[in-house]
Write an enzyme that holds these catalytic residues in place. Sequence first.
Site, PDB file in Angstrom:
ATOM      1  N   HIS A  19       0.841  -1.192   0.000  1.00 41.49           N
ATOM      2  CA  HIS A  19       0.000   0.000   0.000  1.00 41.49           C
ATOM      3  C   HIS A  19       0.876   1.241   0.000  1.00 41.49           C
ATOM      4  O   HIS A  19       1.772   1.376   0.834  1.00 41.49           O
ATOM      5  CB  HIS A  19      -0.916   0.016   1.223  1.00 41.49           C
ATOM      6  CG  HIS A  19      -1.873   1.169   1.219  1.00 41.49           C
ATOM      7  ND1 HIS A  19      -1.952   2.092   2.235  1.00 41.49           N
ATOM      8  CD2 HIS A  19      -2.796   1.560   0.291  1.00 41.49           C
ATOM      9  CE1 HIS A  19      -2.880   2.998   1.949  1.00 41.49           C
ATOM     10  NE2 HIS A  19      -3.407   2.697   0.780  1.00 41.49           N
ATOM     11  N   HIS A  20       0.626   2.133  -0.953  1.00 42.85           N
ATOM     12  CA  HIS A  20       1.337   3.399  -1.072  1.00 42.85           C
ATOM     13  C   HIS A  20       0.318   4.530  -1.138  1.00 42.85           C
ATOM     14  O   HIS A  20      -0.171   4.865  -2.207  1.00 42.85           O
ATOM     15  CB  HIS A  20       2.199   3.435  -2.339  1.00 42.85           C
ATOM     16  CG  HIS A  20       3.379   2.540  -2.309  1.00 42.85           C
ATOM     17  ND1 HIS A  20       4.068   2.185  -3.455  1.00 42.85           N
ATOM     18  CD2 HIS A  20       4.012   1.917  -1.274  1.00 42.85           C
ATOM     19  CE1 HIS A  20       5.073   1.387  -3.133  1.00 42.85           C
ATOM     20  NE2 HIS A  20       5.051   1.207  -1.820  1.00 42.85           N
ATOM     21  N   GLU A  21      -0.038   5.111  -0.008  1.00 45.62           N
ATOM     22  CA  GLU A  21      -0.847   6.324   0.000  1.00 45.62           C
ATOM     23  C   GLU A  21       0.091   7.523  -0.070  1.00 45.62           C
ATOM     24  O   GLU A  21       1.019   7.636   0.724  1.00 45.62           O
ATOM     25  CB  GLU A  21      -1.716   6.404   1.251  1.00 45.62           C
ATOM     26  CG  GLU A  21      -2.485   7.713   1.396  1.00 45.62           C
ATOM     27  CD  GLU A  21      -3.332   8.046   0.185  1.00 45.62           C
ATOM     28  OE1 GLU A  21      -3.069   9.094  -0.449  1.00 45.62           O
ATOM     29  OE2 GLU A  21      -4.247   7.264  -0.140  1.00 45.62           O
ATOM     30  N   GLU A  42      -9.994   2.681  -8.655  1.00 44.88           N
ATOM     31  CA  GLU A  42     -11.214   3.197  -8.056  1.00 44.88           C
ATOM     32  C   GLU A  42     -11.868   4.123  -9.082  1.00 44.88           C
ATOM     33  O   GLU A  42     -12.385   3.660 -10.076  1.00 44.88           O
ATOM     34  CB  GLU A  42     -10.859   3.911  -6.751  1.00 44.88           C
ATOM     35  CG  GLU A  42     -12.031   4.239  -5.858  1.00 44.88           C
ATOM     36  CD  GLU A  42     -11.584   5.010  -4.637  1.00 44.88           C
ATOM     37  OE1 GLU A  42     -12.162   4.793  -3.572  1.00 44.88           O
ATOM     38  OE2 GLU A  42     -10.663   5.853  -4.744  1.00 44.88           O
ATOM     39  N   GLU A  71     -16.622   2.346   0.606  1.00 43.54           N
ATOM     40  CA  GLU A  71     -16.302   3.111   1.806  1.00 43.54           C
ATOM     41  C   GLU A  71     -17.279   4.256   2.060  1.00 43.54           C
ATOM     42  O   GLU A  71     -17.459   4.696   3.199  1.00 43.54           O
ATOM     43  CB  GLU A  71     -14.866   3.654   1.745  1.00 43.54           C
ATOM     44  CG  GLU A  71     -14.617   4.728   0.716  1.00 43.54           C
ATOM     45  CD  GLU A  71     -14.219   4.192  -0.634  1.00 43.54           C
ATOM     46  OE1 GLU A  71     -13.625   4.965  -1.411  1.00 43.54           O
ATOM     47  OE2 GLU A  71     -14.492   3.010  -0.918  1.00 43.54           O
ATOM     48  N   HIS A 106      -6.090   4.050  -6.499  1.00 45.74           N
ATOM     49  CA  HIS A 106      -7.225   4.770  -5.926  1.00 45.74           C
ATOM     50  C   HIS A 106      -6.987   6.268  -6.062  1.00 45.74           C
ATOM     51  O   HIS A 106      -5.856   6.724  -6.103  1.00 45.74           O
ATOM     52  CB  HIS A 106      -7.449   4.356  -4.477  1.00 45.74           C
ATOM     53  CG  HIS A 106      -8.181   3.068  -4.355  1.00 45.74           C
ATOM     54  ND1 HIS A 106      -9.294   2.905  -3.572  1.00 45.74           N
ATOM     55  CD2 HIS A 106      -7.976   1.870  -4.957  1.00 45.74           C
ATOM     56  CE1 HIS A 106      -9.744   1.666  -3.682  1.00 45.74           C
ATOM     57  NE2 HIS A 106      -8.953   1.005  -4.515  1.00 45.74           N
ATOM     58  N   GLU A 107      -8.097   7.019  -6.158  1.00 44.58           N
ATOM     59  CA  GLU A 107      -8.042   8.430  -6.558  1.00 44.58           C
ATOM     60  C   GLU A 107      -7.229   8.545  -7.852  1.00 44.58           C
ATOM     61  O   GLU A 107      -6.263   9.294  -7.924  1.00 44.58           O
ATOM     62  CB  GLU A 107      -7.461   9.326  -5.461  1.00 44.58           C
ATOM     63  CG  GLU A 107      -8.251   9.340  -4.172  1.00 44.58           C
ATOM     64  CD  GLU A 107      -7.980   8.130  -3.284  1.00 44.58           C
ATOM     65  OE1 GLU A 107      -8.919   7.632  -2.661  1.00 44.58           O
ATOM     66  OE2 GLU A 107      -6.821   7.698  -3.217  1.00 44.58           O
TER      67      GLU A 107
END
Length: 707
Positions: A395-397, A494, A500, A475-476
């Site tokens: 995971h890379h936010e 996404e 969510e 995502h985004e």
Amino acid sequence: MRRLAVLLPLLFVAPLYAQTLTVASPGGALVVALDLDDEGAPLYRVRRGGRDLVLPSRLGVVFREGPRFDTGLRVLGTATATRDTTWETVWGERQFVRDHHNEGRVAFADADGARIDLVVRVFDDGLGFRYEWPEQPALADAVITDERTAFRFAEAPEAWWIPAYQRERYEYLYRHTPLAEAGRFQADVNVDTPSQPHPYRPAQAVHTPLTLRFPESGLYAAIHEAALVDYASMTLVVDDAASVHCDLVPWSDGAKVYATAPFVSPWRVLLVGETPGALAESDLVLNLNEPSRIEDPSWIEPQKYVGIWWAMHIDQKTWHSGDRHGATTEEAERYIDFAADHGFGGVLVEGWNRGWDRNWIGLNSDFSFTEPYPDFDLEAVARYARARGVRLIGHHETGGDVPTYEAQLDAAMALYARLGVRAVKTGYVEWEQGVQRVTPEGDSTREWHHGQYMVRHHQRVVETAARHGIMVNIHEPIKDTGLRRTWPNLMTREGARGMEYNAWSRDGGNPPEHETVLPFTRLLAGPFDFTPGIVDLTLPRKPANRVNSTLAKQLALYVALYSPLQMAADLPEHYEARPDALRFIEDVPVDWADSRVLHGAIGDVIVMARKDRGSEDWYLGAVTDEEGRTLSVPLDFLHGGRRYVAEVYRDADDAHWETNPEALTLDEGLVDAATVLPLRLAPGGGLAARFRAASADEEAAMPRLVP
């Protein structure tokens, strides 16, 4: 399975100042005409079945300096070609895709001899056209400031749309209005973060895919784009009741696209069909992309996964460190054990890396993409997962801090590769024009999520990931335009309101109709990581929120909404309490040999059937809006002469999304290709079914499901 490809030579004719090129689809359903008007402006026109669909509409591109390719042009020559091939997907909604189209090319020049080619490919279910610029001194360092592409329809359509240039990126509920009203929208406020400055925001701009219905002809259509590479994303500005024009998302300095010839634009796509299902079944966007650049894709593995994710959304765990930190070694190993015991291929762990303890959105974030929190032993967790036959999903936010991420990108991907991580979920939580960029002069500025800057960034990420043997789930994101064909490690994304929103939004979450709209709008672009499979629907820890669905509908979403990385989004303990629902989630594949829309009405209902790529099994998913429905579905997609065991997970007779959402009934019995299956869908409900070949003993002992 490969068909003959026929390519006619590109023979240019003598120069003329006006010449029409007409290109028909292989079956003659669509006809496209290209021409110049009296002022030398390029135009196109589309007819279907002998009647106008698109009236003469402007084309062209404007540069900051040098050539102007929207007026004063002359035709240098034309050429035609045809192609009919079949290619095999690495993964997807179907295994083999036919690419059958006719192509036309018109070479234009301005008064100074600067060159632009317009290429159109016409399929029976739609068309795509793009601009191509050969190498030429006048475009050695070009800046596009506008694109004139327009769509003037012969009748005023209805539209299903989401707004562009708004706070929540693509994450809005689809509106259904006359086209004239599309884009008239005030952004919802779901997050307590101040809006960022937005110096550029056109009136009535909408994102693509934009889905349309023409009341007089009964046709459906969708405008989108394909092969978005090193260019700005296309939005659409509404001009009137029947017209829209292209609007390119700009850089912070106002430029739309920076380019050096030779270069090409993305394909401008118009899908056309007699039903919504015809749009959903189209492979046109994929066919307009280049073949795979990954020579050996054997490491790319579609799969279902679980993860430390929903617990944070329902306020049981946190991304940041502390007593309720979700990403601990112990918790990750618990999820790994559950995944291994139930056949899930991956475990997503969010919040494992340093940087979540302060304001993590914006420039100079504290994120490290290689350093875990002290209570998460990354090496040990990855090793434990491999020992149990499961792989950790990274995971890379980024929090929109692209410079910080890009500085660590290669090292972060190399770390995952060394640990046996084969997939990563990336994220870009920022709002409006809030993505961070550092200029060559060292200044900080903010960019839109969907301009050329982010298109380039996402391309850099997917190519870096491919070098390290890693799949990507964004995502985004920037919207999907079919690049999964060229880079099949670009699995899913996404780009819409997912699960969510049911857990934390203030507007009541996603209404029951939401999932009946998505297959005919957002999913026309490509796979969607919607994160279905919630079985504890009332969210006891968050009484103001709930999942607006029945349990049977949650199962049906695995078939109705496609993703090659498909999450079982709920908590392990919730699944263990509902083994009946878990059984279907364990069984349902994520990679398909064929996909068919059996019934569809946008915003009302969809019935989808898909054939497993790895067996002879078929699966069916039906979902409805807030209205209960009774349908009859022929099972003539099944193999003739064979009997199947149908395992049908349906709403119980007293199920209702508001009052009794978790009531589920399992029916089993024999069916065949002659069976007409009755579907009873509760309000907000659904039905999921598996059809597997019956054994001899089952044929002898099991009754027919439908007498």
